[in-house]
Every structure is written in C-alpha cells, then in structure tokens.
Design a protein around this motif. Sequence first.
Motif, PDB file in Angstrom:
ATOM      1  N   LEU A 155      47.793  36.683  40.639  1.00 28.66           N
ATOM      2  CA  LEU A 155      47.622  35.279  41.028  1.00 28.66           C
ATOM      3  C   LEU A 155      46.259  35.026  41.669  1.00 28.66           C
ATOM      4  O   LEU A 155      45.720  33.928  41.574  1.00 28.66           O
ATOM      5  CB  LEU A 155      48.727  34.868  42.010  1.00 28.66           C
ATOM      6  N   MET A 156      45.709  36.034  42.337  1.00 28.76           N
ATOM      7  CA  MET A 156      44.478  35.842  43.096  1.00 28.76           C
ATOM      8  C   MET A 156      43.217  36.159  42.296  1.00 28.76           C
ATOM      9  O   MET A 156      42.124  35.773  42.699  1.00 28.76           O
ATOM     10  CB  MET A 156      44.499  36.715  44.364  1.00 28.76           C
ATOM     11  N   GLU A 157      43.334  36.862  41.189  1.00 31.89           N
ATOM     12  CA  GLU A 157      42.147  37.255  40.428  1.00 31.89           C
ATOM     13  C   GLU A 157      41.292  36.064  39.969  1.00 31.89           C
ATOM     14  O   GLU A 157      40.064  36.136  40.034  1.00 31.89           O
ATOM     15  CB  GLU A 157      42.541  38.136  39.240  1.00 31.89           C
ATOM     16  N   PRO A 158      41.899  34.950  39.510  1.00 35.50           N
ATOM     17  CA  PRO A 158      41.053  33.806  39.134  1.00 35.50           C
ATOM     18  C   PRO A 158      40.239  33.269  40.308  1.00 35.50           C
ATOM     19  O   PRO A 158      39.068  32.910  40.148  1.00 35.50           O
ATOM     20  CB  PRO A 158      42.062  32.760  38.635  1.00 35.50           C
ATOM     21  N   LEU A 159      40.846  33.212  41.497  1.00 35.32           N
ATOM     22  CA  LEU A 159      40.124  32.755  42.686  1.00 35.32           C
ATOM     23  C   LEU A 159      38.978  33.708  42.996  1.00 35.32           C
ATOM     24  O   LEU A 159      37.858  33.280  43.297  1.00 35.32           O
ATOM     25  CB  LEU A 159      41.082  32.670  43.880  1.00 35.32           C
ATOM     26  N   HIS A 164      32.852  35.312  42.237  1.00 38.51           N
ATOM     27  CA  HIS A 164      32.097  36.503  41.817  1.00 38.51           C
ATOM     28  C   HIS A 164      32.530  37.747  42.595  1.00 38.51           C
ATOM     29  O   HIS A 164      31.701  38.523  43.081  1.00 38.51           O
ATOM     30  CB  HIS A 164      30.590  36.261  41.989  1.00 38.51           C
ATOM     31  N   THR A 165      33.841  37.913  42.725  1.00 35.65           N
ATOM     32  CA  THR A 165      34.406  39.033  43.467  1.00 35.65           C
ATOM     33  C   THR A 165      35.389  39.784  42.573  1.00 35.65           C
ATOM     34  O   THR A 165      36.126  39.171  41.814  1.00 35.65           O
ATOM     35  CB  THR A 165      35.165  38.531  44.720  1.00 35.65           C
ATOM     36  N   THR A 166      35.364  41.099  42.666  1.00 36.69           N
ATOM     37  CA  THR A 166      36.296  41.936  41.908  1.00 36.69           C
ATOM     38  C   THR A 166      37.327  42.515  42.865  1.00 36.69           C
ATOM     39  O   THR A 166      36.984  43.009  43.932  1.00 36.69           O
ATOM     40  CB  THR A 166      35.549  43.093  41.216  1.00 36.69           C
ATOM     41  N   ASN A 195      40.629  36.285  52.664  1.00 34.46           N
ATOM     42  CA  ASN A 195      39.665  36.645  53.711  1.00 34.46           C
ATOM     43  C   ASN A 195      38.563  37.531  53.156  1.00 34.46           C
ATOM     44  O   ASN A 195      37.385  37.360  53.467  1.00 34.46           O
ATOM     45  CB  ASN A 195      40.371  37.339  54.880  1.00 34.46           C
ATOM     46  N   ALA A 196      38.947  38.495  52.313  1.00 36.37           N
ATOM     47  CA  ALA A 196      37.955  39.395  51.714  1.00 36.37           C
ATOM     48  C   ALA A 196      37.015  38.637  50.792  1.00 36.37           C
ATOM     49  O   ALA A 196      35.798  38.866  50.793  1.00 36.37           O
ATOM     50  CB  ALA A 196      38.670  40.517  50.957  1.00 36.37           C
TER      51      ALA A 196
END
Length: 198
Positions: A155-159, A164-166, A195-196
């Motif tokens: 769920l969070m990968e698109p955000l 530009h975060t992996t 947060n990350a």
Amino acid sequence: PLNTLIDKVHRAGQGDFSDPVRLKSGDELGRLGVAINEMCEQLEHQRMDLEAETASRIEAVDQLRHAERLNMVGRMAAGLAHEIGTPLNVVSGRAELIAGGQLSDEATRESAKAIHSEAKRIAAIVRHLLDFARQSTPQRSRQNLNDLISLTVSLMEPLAARNHTTIDVHLCKPDLTIEVDPAQIRQVLTNLVVNAVQ
C-alpha cells in the motif's frame, strides 16, 4: 463498634465503598462511623467521575487515531490511483482487442484471463485501502507478521515512489506469528514508512 469500623476501613482500602457503617452510639465512635461513611461516599463519586473521564479520553484518542488514519488514506490515495491506473490500462487495452474481433479464440481467452486477473488486483488494492481506513475496536488474533508487513508495504510503495524513495524489506525467517490487532500494527508500520519517506 471498633471492629466494625476497622472492617469498613479495610474494605474501603480495597475499593469497596458499599455497606455504610451503622453505629447507633452518639459518641466519638458513632461520629467516626459517620465520617467514614461520608469519606466512602465521596471516594465512590470520585471513582465514578474518574471512570467517566477515562472513558471519554479513550474515546477521544480513538477518534484522533481514526482521523490520522483517514488523513493517511488521503495521502495514500494519490499513489494508489497510479497503482490502479496500470491494471486499468491493461483491462482497457485487452477489452479493445476483444471488441475489435481480430483475435483468435486462444488470444481472446488469454485477454479475458488478463482482464480477470487485473480486475482482482484492483479489487484487492481497494479492499486493503478500505480495511486500513475502517474504524474498529481493537481485536487481537494470531497474525503472520510477514503478511502484515508485505500488505502495508504494497500500500505504501506508490507513496514512496512518488517521493523517489525505495522501501527495502527484509522479512522474518521463519515466519513470525504474533497475537495482535492487525489494523493497529499496519498503522504503526505505515507511520514508520511515512516518517522515513519524509
């Protein structure tokens, strides 16, 4: 009378304020009994007030958590729109091919399978988002921690991608099963990821 007063004080010390002392004497012990009864009555009122205030605070905290969850859903929705857009494009493209009538029977079947698969994928994404947004009382059950992590990350990968975060995931080996409320654990994991990313 003195033993009656001592018993009453012991019961009051354990939180039992019922059964007021009834001493018929009008001396100092009688007045002490009246004072102990008044004290117990006041303590009972204070306990009831405290329980009501505690319940009110718990309800306020639950409402705040739900508001935070809805806020998170709004932020996730933009990323999920992109994630849903990809399978929708597949569905649309395959449907056009079928509608064009130029596919072989085998190619039509393959396109229909692809449409079915992508529709299930979209339904799963929407269902996970609704589960995340739903307000519910905590209910503990045996949960596979790896499954909770994988679901939250999906769920969070698109955000994360929009920022530009992996997200690098290292799951427990072997699987770890824990007794938790899954919605609360997903909320914790979501907060950590957000947060990350920020």
